[in-house]
Scaffold this motif. Structure first.
Motif, short mmCIF file in Angstrom:
data_model
loop_
_atom_site.label_atom_id
_atom_site.label_comp_id
_atom_site.label_asym_id
_atom_site.label_seq_id
_atom_site.Cartn_x
_atom_site.Cartn_y
_atom_site.Cartn_z
N THR A 30 -9.37 -39.43 26.29
CA THR A 30 -10.15 -39.90 24.96
C THR A 30 -9.97 -38.82 23.68
O THR A 30 -9.72 -37.61 24.11
N ILE A 31 -9.51 -39.35 22.78
CA ILE A 31 -9.40 -38.61 21.40
C ILE A 31 -10.55 -39.06 20.46
O ILE A 31 -10.46 -40.39 20.20
N ARG A 32 -11.06 -38.26 19.79
CA ARG A 32 -11.74 -38.69 18.49
C ARG A 32 -11.43 -37.70 17.38
O ARG A 32 -11.48 -36.39 17.49
N PRO A 33 -11.46 -38.11 16.26
CA PRO A 33 -11.41 -36.99 15.17
C PRO A 33 -12.70 -36.14 14.99
O PRO A 33 -13.70 -36.91 14.75
N GLY A 34 -12.49 -34.93 15.36
CA GLY A 34 -13.82 -34.25 15.16
C GLY A 34 -13.94 -33.54 13.66
O GLY A 34 -13.74 -34.38 12.84
#
Ligand SMILES: Cc1cc2nc3c(=O)[nH]c(=O)nc-3n(C[C@H](O)[C@H](O)[C@H](O)COP(=O)(O)O)c2cc1C
Length: 330
Positions: A99-103
């Motif tokens: 899973t990847i999210r813009p931090g």
């Protein structure tokens, strides 16, 4: 506080997914799908696109997906976000690779921008290279890129070792081309000239009559006897280039994803400096040959990719499915 509008998030996610689609993948199977939930991207392996015979364990599938993950990370970084990544976050959902999210918003990263700009331009090469030299410092930079991702890129310097690798590649290619089931699997992913399909290896992606490099590294036979291929490599380009092996210490699914991320960083950095890569992974699909390479040439590390790097002038167009084909419900 880091406030983002829904439109911003949608646009960032769209850019990141678009970048992901341009990752290299074995036979251009594009064996991934994505789910989006708010600002989170789920990267999944699409096992319907796995090579059931050539890649039963899914090693090459996960390397391919690892490369797609790297593209997402680079896109986010280039857009000014620190990517928050969790690899294999849920043991109960093995197909969920990350899973990847813009931090947090971070200053735009020039290095990431440079690599990001190469994502769509990079192409796999399938012939010899020109005699133009590959600078030693650039090779060191590529080695550092792989190391930064937890893998090892080893340029093979000894002539004898290069000959061994070439011979093993040719032997593996010979064996595979006589294996009916493997050949049928490969044909399924060969894209004929003029085809409308958006996956598989395009006939324009290899020369019709490749000249042999010395030593000769056998190419996969995507033509199966058809007169397919481009005319670009007729008169020059017989250099083998720099032969290199990408290895990892372990051989778990996580290691394969690591290998894919490292691979893509190496390829993009190489591309930014005018280098292309050719792959010869036939021997790595055969247990005993891979094991031989691990013990004799890779200091007990697990070989994940065998490649040649060099200068070439052809710039083909890639083929990819649209992102909408890869989206799934979460
Ligand atoms: C794990 C893996 C193994 C690959 N093995 C080979 C190979 O043995 N021979 C080859 O010509 N290309 C190989 N490729 C390159 C793919 O065919 C290529 O990435 C795909 O066709 C998409 O084309 P592009 O890289 O030009 O965008 C491999 C790629 C990956 C990720």
């Amino acid at each position: 506080m880091n406030v983002r509008t829904a439109e911003e998030i949608t646009s960032v996610i769209r850019t990141a997914l678009q970048a992901a689609t341009w990752a290299p993948s074995v036979h251009n199977t594009q064996p991934w799908s994505f789910g989006v939930d708010g600002d989170e991207i789920a990267l999944r392996a699409d096992s319907d696109r796995k090579l059931r015979i050539g890649d039963a364990a899914g090693r090459e599938m996960l390397i391919s997906c690892g490369a797609a993950l790297m593209n997402v990370r680079l896109a986010l970084r280039a857009l000014g976000y620190e990517p928050q990544v969790r690899v294999l976050p849920d043991p109960d959902r093995p197909a969920l690779l990350a899973t990847i999210r813009p931090g947090a918003a971070v200053p735009a990263d020039e290095s990431a921008r440079l690599l990001y700009a190469e994502i769509e331009r990079r192409r796999t090469h399938r012939a010899g290279f020109t005699e133009l030299p590959v600078p030693e410092r650039l090779v060191e930079t590529l080695v550092a890129e792989a190391e930064g991702e937890g893998a090892r890129l080893t340029p093979v310097r000894s002539e004898a070792a290069i000959r061994v690798l070439a011979a093993i590649t040719c032997a593996a290619q010979d064996v595979q081309s006589q294996d009916r089931a493997l050949s049928l699997e490969l044909i399924r992913w060969a894209r004929p000239p003029g085809s409308a399909r958006a996956d598989g290896v395009p006939a324009e992606g290899y020369p019709r009559t490749p000249r042999r490099t010395r030593p000769h590294f056998a190419q996969r036979d995507y033509t199966h006897g058809h007169p397919w291929g481009n005319e670009s490599d007729q008169f020059f380009s017989v250099s083998t280039g720099v032969v290199a092996v990408l290895t990892t210490k372990g051989d778990s699914r996580e290691d394969w994803i690591t290998a894919g991320q490292a691979l893509q960083r190496v390829l993009l950095r190489a591309c930014a400096h005018g280098l292309s890569a050719a792959f010869h992974t036939q021997a790595l699909e055969m247990f005993h040959l891979r094991e031989f390479l691990r013990q004799e040439l890779c200091s007990q590390e697990y070989p994940q990719m065998i490649m040649r790097l060099g200068v070439t002038f052809d710039e083909g167009k890639g083929v990819r499915r649209p992102v909408t084909d890869m989206l799934e419900e979460r």
